[in-house]
Structures are given as C-alpha cells and as structure tokens.
Design an enzyme around this catalytic site. Sequence first.
Site, PDB file in Angstrom:
ATOM      1  N   ARG A  71     -78.511  42.571 -30.420  1.00  0.00           N
ATOM      2  CA  ARG A  71     -77.397  41.613 -30.517  1.00  0.00           C
ATOM      3  C   ARG A  71     -76.117  42.375 -30.841  1.00  0.00           C
ATOM      4  O   ARG A  71     -75.051  42.107 -30.314  1.00  0.00           O
ATOM      5  CB  ARG A  71     -77.657  40.518 -31.555  1.00  0.00           C
ATOM      6  CG  ARG A  71     -76.403  39.673 -31.831  1.00  0.00           C
ATOM      7  CD  ARG A  71     -76.630  38.331 -32.531  1.00  0.00           C
ATOM      8  NE  ARG A  71     -77.692  38.323 -33.503  1.00  0.00           N
ATOM      9  CZ  ARG A  71     -77.629  38.956 -34.695  1.00  0.00           C
ATOM     10  NH1 ARG A  71     -76.549  39.621 -35.049  1.00  0.00           N
ATOM     11  NH2 ARG A  71     -78.650  38.903 -35.522  1.00  0.00           N
ATOM     12  N   TYR A 124     -58.844  25.394 -16.407  1.00  0.00           N
ATOM     13  CA  TYR A 124     -60.237  25.201 -15.995  1.00  0.00           C
ATOM     14  C   TYR A 124     -60.829  24.054 -16.836  1.00  0.00           C
ATOM     15  O   TYR A 124     -60.616  24.005 -18.054  1.00  0.00           O
ATOM     16  CB  TYR A 124     -60.998  26.513 -16.229  1.00  0.00           C
ATOM     17  CG  TYR A 124     -62.486  26.398 -16.068  1.00  0.00           C
ATOM     18  CD1 TYR A 124     -63.056  26.173 -14.822  1.00  0.00           C
ATOM     19  CD2 TYR A 124     -63.328  26.506 -17.164  1.00  0.00           C
ATOM     20  CE1 TYR A 124     -64.426  26.061 -14.680  1.00  0.00           C
ATOM     21  CE2 TYR A 124     -64.704  26.395 -17.029  1.00  0.00           C
ATOM     22  CZ  TYR A 124     -65.242  26.167 -15.781  1.00  0.00           C
ATOM     23  OH  TYR A 124     -66.597  26.057 -15.645  1.00  0.00           O
ATOM     24  N   ASP A 196     -56.597  34.121 -18.907  1.00  0.00           N
ATOM     25  CA  ASP A 196     -57.868  33.975 -18.192  1.00  0.00           C
ATOM     26  C   ASP A 196     -57.647  34.565 -16.798  1.00  0.00           C
ATOM     27  O   ASP A 196     -56.961  33.969 -15.967  1.00  0.00           O
ATOM     28  CB  ASP A 196     -58.252  32.488 -18.132  1.00  0.00           C
ATOM     29  CG  ASP A 196     -59.600  32.269 -17.443  1.00  0.00           C
ATOM     30  OD1 ASP A 196     -60.001  33.112 -16.611  1.00  0.00           O
ATOM     31  OD2 ASP A 196     -60.239  31.232 -17.718  1.00  0.00           O
ATOM     32  N   LYS A 221     -67.914  34.885 -11.770  1.00  0.00           N
ATOM     33  CA  LYS A 221     -67.156  34.654 -10.538  1.00  0.00           C
ATOM     34  C   LYS A 221     -66.946  35.973  -9.789  1.00  0.00           C
ATOM     35  O   LYS A 221     -67.907  36.579  -9.356  1.00  0.00           O
ATOM     36  CB  LYS A 221     -65.854  33.933 -10.884  1.00  0.00           C
ATOM     37  CG  LYS A 221     -66.020  32.768 -11.870  1.00  0.00           C
ATOM     38  CD  LYS A 221     -66.791  31.591 -11.322  1.00  0.00           C
ATOM     39  CE  LYS A 221     -67.187  30.568 -12.384  1.00  0.00           C
ATOM     40  NZ  LYS A 221     -66.096  30.064 -13.218  1.00  0.00           N
TER      41      LYS A 221
HETATM   42  C1  LIG Z   1     -65.964  29.374 -14.482  1.00  0.00           C
HETATM   43  C2  LIG Z   1     -64.728  29.576 -15.274  1.00  0.00           C
HETATM   44  C3  LIG Z   1     -64.770  29.668 -16.677  1.00  0.00           C
HETATM   45  C4  LIG Z   1     -66.040  29.463 -17.471  1.00  0.00           C
HETATM   46  O1  LIG Z   1     -66.949  30.476 -17.268  1.00  0.00           O
HETATM   47  P1  LIG Z   1     -68.579  30.277 -17.334  1.00  0.00           P
HETATM   48  O2  LIG Z   1     -69.063  31.620 -16.973  1.00  0.00           O
HETATM   49  O3  LIG Z   1     -68.922  29.199 -16.352  1.00  0.00           O
HETATM   50  O4  LIG Z   1     -68.881  29.872 -18.734  1.00  0.00           O
HETATM   51  C5  LIG Z   1     -63.581  29.913 -17.330  1.00  0.00           C
HETATM   52  N1  LIG Z   1     -62.410  30.046 -16.676  1.00  0.00           N
HETATM   53  C6  LIG Z   1     -62.334  29.952 -15.333  1.00  0.00           C
HETATM   54  C7  LIG Z   1     -61.012  30.100 -14.657  1.00  0.00           C
HETATM   55  C8  LIG Z   1     -63.482  29.713 -14.586  1.00  0.00           C
HETATM   56  O5  LIG Z   1     -63.387  29.588 -13.257  1.00  0.00           O
END
Ligand SMILES: *Cc1c(COP(=O)(O)O)cnc(C)c1O
Length: 400
Positions: A71, A124, A196, A221
């Site tokens: 962890r 998001y 982000d 992503k």
């Molecule tokens: C998918 C996404 C998230 C969240 O991420 P997860 O891996 O699904 O928890 C946060 N910000 C953006 C812009 C996203 O597309």
Amino acid sequence: MDNEVQTTRGQGTGDGREANGGRRQGFDTVALHAGQEPDPTTGAVVPPIYQVSTYKQDGIGGLRGGYEYSRSANPTRTALEVCLAETEGGARGLAFASGLAAEDALLRAVCRPGDHVVIPNDAYGGTYRLFAKVAEPWGVAFDPVALGDVDALRGSLRGDTKIVWVETPTNPLLGIADIATLAQVAHDAGALLVVDNTFASPYLQRPLELGADVVVHSTTKYIGGHSDVIGGALVAADAELGERLAFHQNAMGAVAGPFDAWLTLRGIKTLGVRMDRHCANAERIVEMLVRHPSVRDVLYPGLPGHPGHDIAAKQMRAFGGMVSFRMESEEVAVRVCERTELFTLGESLGGVESLIEHPGRMTHASAAGSPLEVPADLVRLSVGIEDVDDLLHDLDRALA
Ligand SMILES: *Cc1c(COP(=O)(O)O)cnc(C)c1O
C-alpha cells in the site's frame, strides 16, 4: 508548444532517468524510459509485475530498496509514478485505483471543513458528484463557475478558497480555459490551481509548465489508452505538496494495484503516437461534420470559430481526439448514437477504439437539473485510431 519535457529527478526508491549530459529529452523518449531502467537482477527490459504485498526485512527496518508493504510503495507502481511525474514535468507522481480516488485524496489533503473550492460549470459529472455529494456534506463548499470567463472566477473567489479546479478541454462541451491566467488569479487569492488533464494528456498539454500546482488524471482514458484498466493519478509541481499527497495516498489507501500499474505503464509508452492519430482522425471527422446539413453545431477547439481556439492553440500541441456536436433534437441525437456500427455506443473515452455516446442520458445523466446539465441534443465522440475513411463512412451512414 515545443516537443521537449524537462526530466525530473527520481522519487521515492525509483530511479529517475538522467538525461545524457543534461540534454532535454523528447516526450516519447521520456514516456518509454522514465522509471523503467532494466530490472537490476534479471535485465528484464520492462518493469515486472511485482504482485506482492510485503517484503523481507534484513533486520528490523532493514529495507531492500525501501519497500515494506505494497500500500505504501510497490516497485511496479513506483515505475509508473516516476514516469507520470516526468511526462508531466512534476516533482512527484502518484498512482491511484481510479481518477476519482485520486481526486478524493487531493481534496482531503488540501481542504478542511469550512473551506471553499471553485469547479468548472461543466466539470466531469463524477467530479461534480464528488463535490456535491461527498465533499459538501463533509463541510467543503463549492461553486461551479464558467472558467473561460476570468472575471467570473475572480468574483467567485473567497478568503477560504483553497482550490481552483480546472478542466480544459472540458467534458463534454470542449470548453477551453487559459491555464496560465487562471494560475495567476488562483495564486493571487492564495488558492492552488488544479488541472484535470485527462482530455489533453501530457502529450498535448503540460499544465505544470503553465503554473498549475497539481495535475489530475483519469489514466483510464488516454494514458491507459486501451479500455482495459481503471486508474487515476496526481502529479504535484513541488516535492513538499507531493509528499503531503503521498501521505494521503497511503493513509486513505486507494492505490493502483501492480497489474493495473503495469497496464497503465504499457499504455503510456505509445501515448504520443496514439494521440497523433487520435488528433488527425478527429480533424477529418470535424471537417465532415461541419459540412453536414443535419449537424447544427460542432464543438471542437481546433475550429477557428471556437471561442477558446486561440488559447487552445497557445497551450496545446494539437486539439485532441474528443469531438461533440449538436443535432436538431434529442430524438435525432439519440438515433445517431444508436445507428453507428464502428463507433461503439458506450461511456468512457480515450481508448484506441472509437466510442459514441449521448451525454444527457449517459455520462452526464447525474447532472440533470444541476448547473452542469448538458444540452439534450448533444452527441459526444471519442475518436479512435481506426482508418479514418471507415470512421467517416460509419458516421455518414448514421447521420443519413
Ligand atoms: C473519467 C474521468 C474522471 C474520473 O476518472 P475514473 O478513472 O473514472 O475514476 C475524471 N475526470 C475526467 C475528465 C474524466 O473523463
């Protein structure tokens, strides 16, 4: 934007990659090698999956390489964390079980009940839900603001504002915010600028070089890139904040497992070549959509008429693989989503295969009735790396 990233020193027990003679290496070189020296015992050229929870100590506290419990740290995860830090040009990278786990750790490390946060008014949906349903009941207030409008941001800042949270491009409306300007405004108010960077990826945009303090990723992503792993990341510009985030990562425990870290690291190696194709395919699709008589409006920062075009051109290498467009009604938009064959109807984005979705009923359904509600006639594409003529043909058929 130039093609070079600054390599940083290694962190934790990982070996940071030293550039030859202090020369700055290109993005793809860093993505392929940072944190990934051949294994010292076997010479394996990629980091092995250290599927292990604990480590033998040579006498109490005698740790080999600093590892005691996975962890706290795991060698496969360290390789990914060093690579993430270096591709974003930050001091410290941290890998989490998901993007939202990364966001939660950041929020708890920086905010206390009574504090205030500004988020984008088209954030998001999961980020909005985290603030509305988890952070706010905990005592952290937030305001959704149109961050393309710097005066609106200034008006929303308070003495207790700890974070200005930015997405650029935004999801699903592909709005653009000026990172360098927002960093100044946030810092003048004593707040951190968090970006982000999921939609752009570090290949297209490096927020820390523009003044941001922390970059957030859903590595699910573009960084993972193959629709086969859920993961998240934080990269801090400075080591002190990085250390605070690492404390919360360990204390809260939502770490990336070794296999997930390994898959993500495998993905990041091809991020640059994938993004080039995502962007090139998206541009061809945008050209087709703009001319199509039944498409009402195309949202893409690469279009000269897009309100954020000049800023995007300044802070991004190219305009990305996400494209949104509006049809004449919700009914027509839904029909288009259900008629494509190559574009798979599904949530998520950033994988090599093309996806289509209806944000109003799918990814952003939880924002209905909130300030983040999206237009019902909107369709969102995550343009993959298939042969573009096949993608054009598929869309053309679905729009007919
Ligand atoms: C998918 C996404 C998230 C969240 O991420 P997860 O891996 O699904 O928890 C946060 N910000 C953006 C812009 C996203 O597309």
